[in-house]
Every structure is written in structure tokens, then in C-alpha cells.
Design an enzyme around this catalytic site. Structure first.
Site, PDB file in Angstrom:
ATOM      1  N   TYR A   1      51.336  55.066  11.810  1.00  0.00           N
ATOM      2  CA  TYR A   1      52.624  55.369  12.470  1.00  0.00           C
ATOM      3  C   TYR A   1      52.730  54.448  13.686  1.00  0.00           C
ATOM      4  CZ  TYR A   1      56.240  58.823  13.971  1.00  0.00           C
ATOM      5  OH  TYR A   1      57.396  59.477  14.331  1.00  0.00           O
TER       6      TYR A   1
ATOM      7  N   ARG B   1      69.514  63.399  12.616  1.00  0.00           N
ATOM      8  CA  ARG B   1      70.204  62.788  13.750  1.00  0.00           C
ATOM      9  C   ARG B   1      71.395  61.984  13.295  1.00  0.00           C
ATOM     10  NH1 ARG B   1      64.734  59.457  15.625  1.00  0.00           N
ATOM     11  NH2 ARG B   1      64.334  58.548  13.607  1.00  0.00           N
TER      12      ARG B   1
ATOM     13  N   ARG C   1      57.077  59.484   3.580  1.00  0.00           N
ATOM     14  CA  ARG C   1      58.321  60.233   3.765  1.00  0.00           C
ATOM     15  C   ARG C   1      59.434  59.206   3.741  1.00  0.00           C
ATOM     16  NH1 ARG C   1      60.140  65.027   2.781  1.00  0.00           N
ATOM     17  NH2 ARG C   1      61.608  65.814   4.338  1.00  0.00           N
TER      18      ARG C   1
ATOM     19  N   GLU D   1      71.336  60.598   9.351  1.00  0.00           N
ATOM     20  CA  GLU D   1      69.983  60.314   8.837  1.00  0.00           C
ATOM     21  C   GLU D   1      69.421  61.570   8.171  1.00  0.00           C
ATOM     22  OE1 GLU D   1      67.628  57.963  11.606  1.00  0.00           O
ATOM     23  OE2 GLU D   1      65.827  59.027  10.959  1.00  0.00           O
TER      24      GLU D   1
ATOM     25  N   ARG E   1      58.226  66.087  30.998  1.00  0.00           N
ATOM     26  CA  ARG E   1      58.320  65.617  32.391  1.00  0.00           C
ATOM     27  C   ARG E   1      58.900  66.677  33.306  1.00  0.00           C
ATOM     28  NH1 ARG E   1      61.582  61.063  30.919  1.00  0.00           N
ATOM     29  NH2 ARG E   1      60.069  59.535  30.203  1.00  0.00           N
TER      30      ARG E   1
ATOM     31  N   ASP F   1      54.576  51.789  16.382  1.00  0.00           N
ATOM     32  CA  ASP F   1      55.827  51.335  17.002  1.00  0.00           C
ATOM     33  C   ASP F   1      55.905  49.809  16.920  1.00  0.00           C
ATOM     34  OD1 ASP F   1      57.087  53.677  17.684  1.00  0.00           O
ATOM     35  OD2 ASP F   1      56.049  53.878  19.601  1.00  0.00           O
TER      36      ASP F   1
ATOM     37  N   ARG G   1      53.726  62.333  20.915  1.00  0.00           N
ATOM     38  CA  ARG G   1      54.456  61.094  21.209  1.00  0.00           C
ATOM     39  C   ARG G   1      55.544  61.319  22.258  1.00  0.00           C
ATOM     40  NH1 ARG G   1      55.264  56.998  17.366  1.00  0.00           N
ATOM     41  NH2 ARG G   1      57.502  57.111  17.598  1.00  0.00           N
TER      42      ARG G   1
HETATM   43  P1  FAD Z   1      58.174  46.698   7.822  1.00  0.00           P
HETATM   44  O1  FAD Z   1      59.268  46.554   8.785  1.00  0.00           O
HETATM   45  O2  FAD Z   1      58.209  47.850   6.879  1.00  0.00           O
HETATM   46  O3  FAD Z   1      58.087  45.351   6.990  1.00  0.00           O
HETATM   47  C1  FAD Z   1      57.339  45.220   5.795  1.00  0.00           C
HETATM   48  C2  FAD Z   1      58.096  44.292   4.879  1.00  0.00           C
HETATM   49  O4  FAD Z   1      57.282  44.015   3.728  1.00  0.00           O
HETATM   50  C3  FAD Z   1      59.408  44.889   4.374  1.00  0.00           C
HETATM   51  O5  FAD Z   1      60.473  44.036   4.665  1.00  0.00           O
HETATM   52  C4  FAD Z   1      59.173  45.029   2.869  1.00  0.00           C
HETATM   53  O6  FAD Z   1      60.339  44.794   2.110  1.00  0.00           O
HETATM   54  C5  FAD Z   1      58.126  43.949   2.606  1.00  0.00           C
HETATM   55  N1  FAD Z   1      57.332  44.188   1.404  1.00  0.00           N
HETATM   56  C6  FAD Z   1      56.663  45.323   1.089  1.00  0.00           C
HETATM   57  N2  FAD Z   1      56.077  45.180  -0.121  1.00  0.00           N
HETATM   58  C7  FAD Z   1      56.382  43.947  -0.556  1.00  0.00           C
HETATM   59  C8  FAD Z   1      56.080  43.232  -1.755  1.00  0.00           C
HETATM   60  N3  FAD Z   1      55.369  43.785  -2.741  1.00  0.00           N
HETATM   61  N4  FAD Z   1      56.561  41.986  -1.900  1.00  0.00           N
HETATM   62  C9  FAD Z   1      57.335  41.423  -0.921  1.00  0.00           C
HETATM   63  N5  FAD Z   1      57.649  42.057   0.213  1.00  0.00           N
HETATM   64  C10 FAD Z   1      57.181  43.303   0.402  1.00  0.00           C
HETATM   65  N6  FAD Z   1      59.530  51.559  16.421  1.00  0.00           N
HETATM   66  C11 FAD Z   1      59.844  51.423  17.742  1.00  0.00           C
HETATM   67  O7  FAD Z   1      59.094  50.763  18.490  1.00  0.00           O
HETATM   68  N7  FAD Z   1      61.006  51.964  18.255  1.00  0.00           N
HETATM   69  C12 FAD Z   1      61.874  52.673  17.479  1.00  0.00           C
HETATM   70  O8  FAD Z   1      62.904  53.155  17.974  1.00  0.00           O
HETATM   71  C13 FAD Z   1      61.553  52.851  16.091  1.00  0.00           C
HETATM   72  N8  FAD Z   1      62.381  53.549  15.291  1.00  0.00           N
HETATM   73  C14 FAD Z   1      62.062  53.704  13.983  1.00  0.00           C
HETATM   74  C15 FAD Z   1      62.941  54.424  13.179  1.00  0.00           C
HETATM   75  C16 FAD Z   1      62.656  54.598  11.837  1.00  0.00           C
HETATM   76  C17 FAD Z   1      63.607  55.387  10.973  1.00  0.00           C
HETATM   77  C18 FAD Z   1      61.456  54.051  11.292  1.00  0.00           C
HETATM   78  C19 FAD Z   1      61.118  54.246   9.846  1.00  0.00           C
HETATM   79  C20 FAD Z   1      60.584  53.324  12.084  1.00  0.00           C
HETATM   80  C21 FAD Z   1      60.875  53.142  13.438  1.00  0.00           C
HETATM   81  N9  FAD Z   1      60.030  52.390  14.261  1.00  0.00           N
HETATM   82  C22 FAD Z   1      60.350  52.252  15.595  1.00  0.00           C
HETATM   83  C23 FAD Z   1      58.827  51.716  13.732  1.00  0.00           C
HETATM   84  C24 FAD Z   1      59.133  50.261  13.309  1.00  0.00           C
HETATM   85  O9  FAD Z   1      60.078  50.271  12.269  1.00  0.00           O
HETATM   86  C25 FAD Z   1      57.838  49.579  12.840  1.00  0.00           C
HETATM   87  O10 FAD Z   1      56.895  49.582  13.875  1.00  0.00           O
HETATM   88  C26 FAD Z   1      58.004  48.128  12.390  1.00  0.00           C
HETATM   89  O11 FAD Z   1      59.218  47.863  11.788  1.00  0.00           O
HETATM   90  C27 FAD Z   1      56.889  47.800  11.429  1.00  0.00           C
HETATM   91  O12 FAD Z   1      56.900  46.452  11.032  1.00  0.00           O
HETATM   92  P2  FAD Z   1      56.084  46.004   9.752  1.00  0.00           P
HETATM   93  O13 FAD Z   1      56.242  44.526   9.640  1.00  0.00           O
HETATM   94  O14 FAD Z   1      54.697  46.552   9.813  1.00  0.00           O
HETATM   95  O15 FAD Z   1      56.752  46.785   8.528  1.00  0.00           O
HETATM   96  N1  UDP Z   2      60.929  65.920  17.505  1.00  0.00           N
HETATM   97  C1  UDP Z   2      61.450  67.201  17.623  1.00  0.00           C
HETATM   98  N2  UDP Z   2      62.738  67.356  18.053  1.00  0.00           N
HETATM   99  C2  UDP Z   2      63.521  66.324  18.382  1.00  0.00           C
HETATM  100  C3  UDP Z   2      62.979  65.009  18.273  1.00  0.00           C
HETATM  101  C4  UDP Z   2      61.682  64.846  17.832  1.00  0.00           C
HETATM  102  O1  UDP Z   2      60.770  68.160  17.319  1.00  0.00           O
HETATM  103  O2  UDP Z   2      64.682  66.525  18.760  1.00  0.00           O
HETATM  104  C5  UDP Z   2      59.541  65.782  17.006  1.00  0.00           C
HETATM  105  C6  UDP Z   2      59.504  65.623  15.495  1.00  0.00           C
HETATM  106  O3  UDP Z   2      58.341  66.276  15.035  1.00  0.00           O
HETATM  107  C7  UDP Z   2      59.342  64.135  15.315  1.00  0.00           C
HETATM  108  C8  UDP Z   2      58.468  63.772  16.510  1.00  0.00           C
HETATM  109  O4  UDP Z   2      58.924  64.636  17.555  1.00  0.00           O
HETATM  110  O5  UDP Z   2      58.740  63.803  14.090  1.00  0.00           O
HETATM  111  C9  UDP Z   2      58.552  62.328  16.949  1.00  0.00           C
HETATM  112  O6  UDP Z   2      59.880  62.042  17.292  1.00  0.00           O
HETATM  113  P1  UDP Z   2      60.405  60.572  17.444  1.00  0.00           P
HETATM  114  O7  UDP Z   2      61.808  60.631  17.911  1.00  0.00           O
HETATM  115  O8  UDP Z   2      59.412  59.798  18.244  1.00  0.00           O
HETATM  116  O9  UDP Z   2      60.333  60.116  15.926  1.00  0.00           O
HETATM  117  P2  UDP Z   2      60.787  58.843  15.110  1.00  0.00           P
HETATM  118  O10 UDP Z   2      61.773  58.085  15.959  1.00  0.00           O
HETATM  119  O11 UDP Z   2      59.517  58.113  14.846  1.00  0.00           O
HETATM  120  O12 UDP Z   2      61.399  59.452  13.919  1.00  0.00           O
END
Ligand code: FAD
Ligand code: UDP
Length: 366
Positions: free
Chosen positions: A349, A280, A249, A301, A176, A351, A172
Site C-alpha cells: 500500500y 466518495r 480490491r 467512487e 490532531r 503512496d 494512516r
Molecule cells: P501503477 O500506477 O499501478 O503502475 C503500474 C503500471 O504497470 C500500470 O500502468 C499497468 O497498466 C502496468 N502493467 C501492469 N501489468 C502489466 C503488464 N503485464 N504489461 C504491461 N504493463 C503492465 N498516492 C498518493 O501519494 N496520494 C494519493 O492521493 C493517492 N490516491 C490514490 C487513490 C487511489 C484510488 C489509488 C488506487 C491509489 C492512490 N495512491 C495515492 C497511490 C498511487 O496510485 C501509487 O502510489 C502509485 O500510482 C503507484 O505507482 P506504480 O508505478 O507502482 O503502479
Molecule cells: N477512512 C475512514 N473514513 C473516511 C476516510 C478514510 O474510515 O472518511 C479509513 C478507511 O478505512 C480507509 C483508510 O481510512 O481505507 C485510509 O483512508 P485514505 O483516505 O488514506 O485512503 P485511500 O486514499 O488510500 O483510499
């Protein structure tokens, strides 16, 4: 016939996009969420005048023109470009892996050729196609960077050894040979001004929402309430784990308000060594450019094993879990009333832009 055309379970981005697009098609929608907020994981809450990313930092980035155009109907995006830094043993490195990183790691690196020479030499130890994250990382950037910036961070993040993790996780990240610290290669990037909650509120404008409402508390009633269900909760939970539990996780967020204007000078600082348990530190005000707050809000985090009642933040897409997810997906494909979509229901996984794109495609075909 149900009272609604669609019941949508989950007010995250998948559910909100479907609700918005289907209501535009004249469908009557009810959207429920077990949390007390809309937005799922992108929810932001205003603390001390700063939009705090409550479930982890979210940076919007996409190369899909239609997704970018779509989200810009609901919010204006600022010019934020993610340029995280990594701290390892009191040294600062730029991410993603680029000429700034290489010249700091190897003191004789000035040009792309210098960097390539080191990487080519170090990657010789990987003789075959990379089979796991460790081999993939070494063949991308060599062992020195793997040991300083990847190994311990990844093992904290996933709770597994790098040689047990799938290679795709590290693919991912861009590598560069230019002096460019932009974490993403996408055409568009930014943070919605006013926070993600405002964006999702605009998507759900005029749609009936019930929060603090768990689908499984009244599954049969909800199934009869609407002609179709769009389910965005966990795939294995829908089937009451009858084929076994999928692995997730989780994360723990420790958020502090500090009486200072600027704590770390950057939105995202990764701690890539294992002397601290967090991966982080996020300083939320740096996602915005107009903050006048005299305080700052930071979040540590901590990755954690998933246990019942915790949030399922990441799916664990190794072979074992992917196989189990496939078996559940075979069941879900047989449903004629329930459509499964989003990160949890597809066990993917994903975005944000891919989630919105998938929801747009689904609604177009409805
Ligand atoms: P979710 O946002 O998980 O929504 C699902 C919803 O369903 C939740 O609100 C939950 O409460 C609800 N639900 C579940 N079960 C039930 C139930 N039984 N009854 C009622 N409600 C229920 N993507 C990016 O593009 N850029 C980023 O920088 C980025 N950073 C991230 C950082 C973290 C720590 C994480 C975990 C993810 C990140 N993502 C990022 C990914 C991004 O969060 C997801 O792509 C997106 O939020 C997924 O949307 P979703 O609707 O599929 O799921
Ligand atoms: N990663 C790493 N070092 C860093 C940042 C990311 O090794 O400083 C690796 C790590 O395995 C991580 C993956 O790159 O799970 C993807 O990172 P990203 O920041 O895209 O993860 P997310 O925002 O989804 O947690």
C-alpha cells in the site's frame, strides 16, 4: 545481449522514475504498458478544460526533500491542501479527525482538553493492544467517531468487517488536537499544474514507449530483448499464480459532466454511511485554482470486489495475503535478470512519494 539495457514493464510512477533516471545514466530503455496511457494510476485526462483523475483522485504529499526536488523538475505544483469533508446522515464533518471534527461530534467540546476527555472515556472499552482496525480506531478516537465516520466507510471500502481488517489502514490518518483540516502531516503537498500526465510525459521525454502492450503476450521475447527487466505489474501474475492468487480490491468510477460551475464546493467529499454504495465524490476542478470552465466534472467512487480483467487498485495486506506475497517475494529475489518494484510487484500500500523514493534508491544502486 539484448537490444535494450532495460525493458521497463509499466509506465506508472515506479517505471517512469526508473526510465528517467536510468536514461540519464546513458542506459537504453524501452518502457511498455498494457494500458493506452502513461502514468499508471496517476493518469489525468483533460475534459471540459478540467484535469480529471481517471483512476482515482491523487494528491501529492511528501516529507522527502529529494523526492520533492525531483518531481519539481518536471512540473510546478499548486498550493492544493487536501481537506476532505465527510457527510454522515446529512451532517457535515471535517477530516482528518481534528478539533473541528470533535467540536461537531460533541457539543460541549471547545478545547483540546474537552476532546481528550471524551476520547479517553470512550476508549476505555479497549483493554489490550488493538488487534484489528475496529479496536485501533476506537482507541484513537473513541466509539462515537468510529461509528459515524469510520465503520461503514471502511466496510464499504474493503468489503470486510472492521474487526477482520489490519489496524495499520486507519493509522494512516492523522488525529490532531488543533483546528487544522489538512489531511496530511507532510512537509510538501500539491497537485502538478496541468495534471499528472504532463508530469509523467516530461519524465519520459525522449524515451521509447509502447502502449497497449502486455508483457505476458510475449513474455519470452521481452525477456530476451533487454539485459535487465524492471517489472511493475502484479507479483502473482508474473508467476502465473502458481502459489495461489493474491487478493486485491477494485474500484468502479462513475464520471459525470454537469452543466454547473460548482457541485459540492470541495475536491473530496466522503460519504461515510452505508445508505449509499459509493465512498466518495470527487469534483476535479477543485484540485486546481485556475479553472474557468462553466461546467464541472464529478466522479462517484464505488469500491468493488476484484474479478479477472478489472484493475487491481488496492492490495489487501492482511496476514494471509502478506504471507503469500512473502512466498512470491522469495521467488522474485532469486531472479537475476528481473527486478520487481512498485505497488503491484511489491504488493504494498504505497503512496506516490514512497514509490518514487524506492525507484530513486534502486536506480542509485544500479
Ligand atoms: P501503477 O500506477 O499501478 O503502475 C503500474 C503500471 O504497470 C500500470 O500502468 C499497468 O497498466 C502496468 N502493467 C501492469 N501489468 C502489466 C503488464 N503485464 N504489461 C504491461 N504493463 C503492465 N498516492 C498518493 O501519494 N496520494 C494519493 O492521493 C493517492 N490516491 C490514490 C487513490 C487511489 C484510488 C489509488 C488506487 C491509489 C492512490 N495512491 C495515492 C497511490 C498511487 O496510485 C501509487 O502510489 C502509485 O500510482 C503507484 O505507482 P506504480 O508505478 O507502482 O503502479
Ligand atoms: N477512512 C475512514 N473514513 C473516511 C476516510 C478514510 O474510515 O472518511 C479509513 C478507511 O478505512 C480507509 C483508510 O481510512 O481505507 C485510509 O483512508 P485514505 O483516505 O488514506 O485512503 P485511500 O486514499 O488510500 O483510499
Amino acid at each position: 545481449m539484448g537490444k535494450y539495457d532495460y525493458l521497463i514493464v509499466g509506465a506508472g510512477l515506479f517505471g517512469a522514475t526508473c526510465a528517467n533516471l536510468l536514461s540519464k545514466k546513458g542506459k537504453k530503455i524501452l518502457i511498455i504498458d498494457k494500458r493506452d496511457n502513461i502514468g499508471g494510476n496517476v493518469y489525468t485526462e483533460c475534459i471540459e478544460g478540467i484535469n480529471v483523475h481517471k483512476y482515482g483522485a491523487h494528491i501529492f504529499h511528501t516529507s522527502y526533500d529529494d523526492v520533492w526536488e525531483y518531481v519539481n523538475n518536471f512540473a510546478t505544483f499548486n498550493r492544493f491542501t487536501n481537506s476532505p469533508i465527510a457527510i454522515y446522515k446529512n451532517e457535515v464533518y471535517n477530516l482528518p479527525f481534528n478539533m473541528n471534527t470533535f467540536s461537531k461530534i460533541w457539543k460541549d467540546v471547545y478545547t483540546p482538553e474537552d476532546a481528550l476527555r471524551h476520547i479517553e472515556e470512550e476508549k476505555q472499552e479497549i483493554k489490550t493492544n488493538p488487534k484489528n482496525l475496529e479496536e485501533q480506531a476506537i482507541s484513537l478516537v473513541g466509539r462515537t467517531i468510529y461509528e459515524k465516520l469510520i465503520k461503514e466507510y471502511t466496510e464499504k471500502q474493503w468489503g470486510k468487517n472492521c474487526n477482520e481488517l489490519p489496524a495499520f489502514i486507519i493509522k494512516r490518518l492523522p488525529v490532531r488536537f488543533t483546528y487544522d483540516n489538512n489531511y496530511f502531516n507532510d512537509k510538501y503537498q500539491g497537485i502538478p499544474i496541468g495534471g499528472y500526465t504532463k508530469l509523467v510525459e516530461a519524465m519520459l521525454d525522449g524515451i521509447e514507449i509502447r502502449l497497449n502492450t502486455d508483457f505476458f503476450n510475449n513474455k519470452d521475447e521481452y525477456l530476451n530483448m533487454a539485459d535487465k527487466i524492471i517489472y511493475t505489474g502484479a507479483l502473482d501474475e508474473y508467476y502465473n499464480y502458481k502459489l495461489g492468487k493474491l487478493e486485491y480490491r477494485s474500484l468502479r468510477f462513475d464520471t459525470k459532466i454537469l452543466d454547473k460551475v460548482n457541485y459540492q464546493g470541495n475536491a473530496v467529499v466522503n460519504y461515510t454511511g452505508n445508505e449509499v454504495d459509493y465512498t466518495r465524490v470527487i469534483e476535479h476542478k477543485h484540485f486546481e485554482f485556475d479553472s474557468t470552465s462553466p461546467k464541472t466534472v464529478i466522479t462517484f467512487e464505488y469500491p468493488s470486489n476484484y474479478e479477472d480483467s478489472m484493475e487491481k487498485y488496492y492490495t489487501v495486506n492482511d496476514d494471509k495475503n502478506n504471507q503469500l506475497a512473502e512466498a512470491y517475494k522469495k521467488l522474485s529475489e532469486k531472479e537475476n535478470k528481473v527486478i520487481f518494484g512498485g505497488r503491484l510487484a511489491e504488493y504494498k500500500y504505497y503512496d506516490m512519494d514512497d514509490v518514487i523514493k524506492a525507484a530513486m534508491d534502486l536506480c542509485e544502486n544500479i
